[in-house]
Write a protein that holds these residues in place. Structure first.
Motif, mmCIF file in Angstrom:
data_model
loop_
_atom_site.group_PDB
_atom_site.id
_atom_site.type_symbol
_atom_site.label_atom_id
_atom_site.label_comp_id
_atom_site.label_asym_id
_atom_site.label_seq_id
_atom_site.Cartn_x
_atom_site.Cartn_y
_atom_site.Cartn_z
ATOM 1 N N UNK A 31 0.923 -1.277 0.098
ATOM 2 C CA UNK A 31 -0.026 -0.032 -0.009
ATOM 3 C C UNK A 31 0.855 1.242 0.034
ATOM 4 N N UNK A 32 0.599 2.060 -1.081
ATOM 5 C CA UNK A 32 1.411 3.448 -1.022
ATOM 6 C C UNK A 32 0.961 4.385 0.220
ATOM 7 N N UNK A 33 1.718 5.209 0.542
ATOM 8 C CA UNK A 33 1.624 6.199 1.639
ATOM 9 C C UNK A 33 2.138 7.456 1.158
ATOM 10 N N UNK A 34 1.160 8.377 1.444
ATOM 11 C CA UNK A 34 1.515 9.763 0.805
ATOM 12 C C UNK A 34 2.039 10.714 1.998
ATOM 13 N N UNK A 35 2.428 11.957 1.604
ATOM 14 C CA UNK A 35 2.788 13.012 2.425
ATOM 15 C C UNK A 35 1.804 13.238 3.781
ATOM 16 N N UNK A 36 0.565 13.413 3.166
ATOM 17 C CA UNK A 36 -0.493 13.875 4.121
ATOM 18 C C UNK A 36 -0.704 12.686 5.375
ATOM 19 N N UNK A 37 -0.675 11.228 4.947
ATOM 20 C CA UNK A 37 -0.943 10.337 5.676
ATOM 21 C C UNK A 37 0.212 10.547 6.995
ATOM 22 N N UNK A 38 1.524 10.573 6.378
ATOM 23 C CA UNK A 38 2.681 10.759 7.382
ATOM 24 C C UNK A 38 2.367 11.904 8.287
ATOM 25 N N UNK A 39 2.093 13.154 7.752
ATOM 26 C CA UNK A 39 1.880 14.090 8.591
ATOM 27 C C UNK A 39 0.602 14.004 9.685
ATOM 28 N N UNK A 40 -0.336 13.270 9.106
ATOM 29 C CA UNK A 40 -1.751 12.939 9.972
ATOM 30 C C UNK A 40 -0.953 12.124 11.186
ATOM 31 N N UNK A 41 -0.122 11.190 10.807
ATOM 32 C CA UNK A 41 0.321 10.382 11.878
ATOM 33 C C UNK A 41 1.279 11.367 13.110
ATOM 34 N N UNK A 42 1.825 12.238 12.713
ATOM 35 C CA UNK A 42 2.737 13.063 13.550
ATOM 36 C C UNK A 42 2.471 14.374 14.107
ATOM 37 N N UNK A 43 1.113 15.170 13.693
ATOM 38 C CA UNK A 43 0.835 16.171 13.901
ATOM 39 C C UNK A 43 0.294 16.460 15.140
ATOM 40 N N UNK A 44 -0.293 15.193 15.842
ATOM 41 C CA UNK A 44 -0.823 15.331 17.247
ATOM 42 C C UNK A 44 0.180 15.259 18.364
ATOM 43 N N UNK A 45 1.377 14.707 18.270
ATOM 44 C CA UNK A 45 2.445 14.366 19.292
ATOM 45 C C UNK A 45 2.579 15.727 20.039
ATOM 46 N N UNK A 46 2.456 15.358 21.212
ATOM 47 C CA UNK A 46 2.468 16.527 21.997
ATOM 48 C C UNK A 46 3.873 17.173 22.484
ATOM 49 N N UNK A 47 4.043 18.243 22.483
ATOM 50 C CA UNK A 47 5.406 19.125 22.840
ATOM 51 C C UNK A 47 5.802 18.520 24.288
#
Length: 156
Positions: A31-47
């Motif tokens: 399955x191909x993965x795109x930039x948006x999918x990767x960003x969705x995985x990391x965007x909510x990581x808490x500082x």
């Protein structure tokens, strides 16, 4: 605990977009993965220091993700909020762990600081690229607790 950046700038989050399903799917191909999918995985990581996500602080954004699906390579470049951020290595470790847990094992993940964004950029990049150092860090229960806290979903 004294914060390095006690009053960070909070940025507006981008609206979440929906992905378009590919039209011609080869059922035997991975399955191909795109930039948006990767960003969705990391965007909510808490500082680690603030009650904000890495996206809120503009530490990561969609443009900080590069993917070469043919070579199974993902690179995330992140920008700490201050040049002397003492949490840069922890943030990088959180990004690496989240992607290791989220992506198929065929992907090689490369986590790096944005060039010129940190006083010890070369040293942090070296630590984040060294598999043995990353493995040792994840065996440290105190560091692992911090990473798990940053990766835990926020309530509300």
């Amino acid at each position: 605990m004294e914060l390095i950046n006690a009053n960070p700038v909070i940025h507006e989050k981008r609206e979440r977009r929906t992905r378009q399903a590919p039209e011609n799917i080869d059922e035997n191909a991975p399955e191909a993965i795109d930039q948006l999918e990767i960003f969705d995985h990391i965007r909510d990581i808490k500082d680690p220091e603030h009650p904000y996500s890495l996206e809120d602080l503009n530490v990561v954004n969609e443009d900080s993700v590069e993917i070469n699906d043919e070579l199974s390579h993902v690179r995330v470049t992140f920008t700490p909020t201050v040049e002397h951020c003492s949490m840069a290595t922890i943030i990088g470790l959180c990004l690496r762990v989240k992607l290791m847990r989220s992506l198929p094992p065929r992907y090689k993940v490369d986590i790096r600081l944005t060039p010129g964004s940190h006083a010890t950029e070369a040293a942090v990049n070296k630590q984040l690229s060294d598999k043995e150092r990353v493995a040792a860090a994840l065996e440290n229960s105190n560091l692992l607790d911090i990473v798990e806290e940053c990766l835990s979903p926020t309530l509300g």
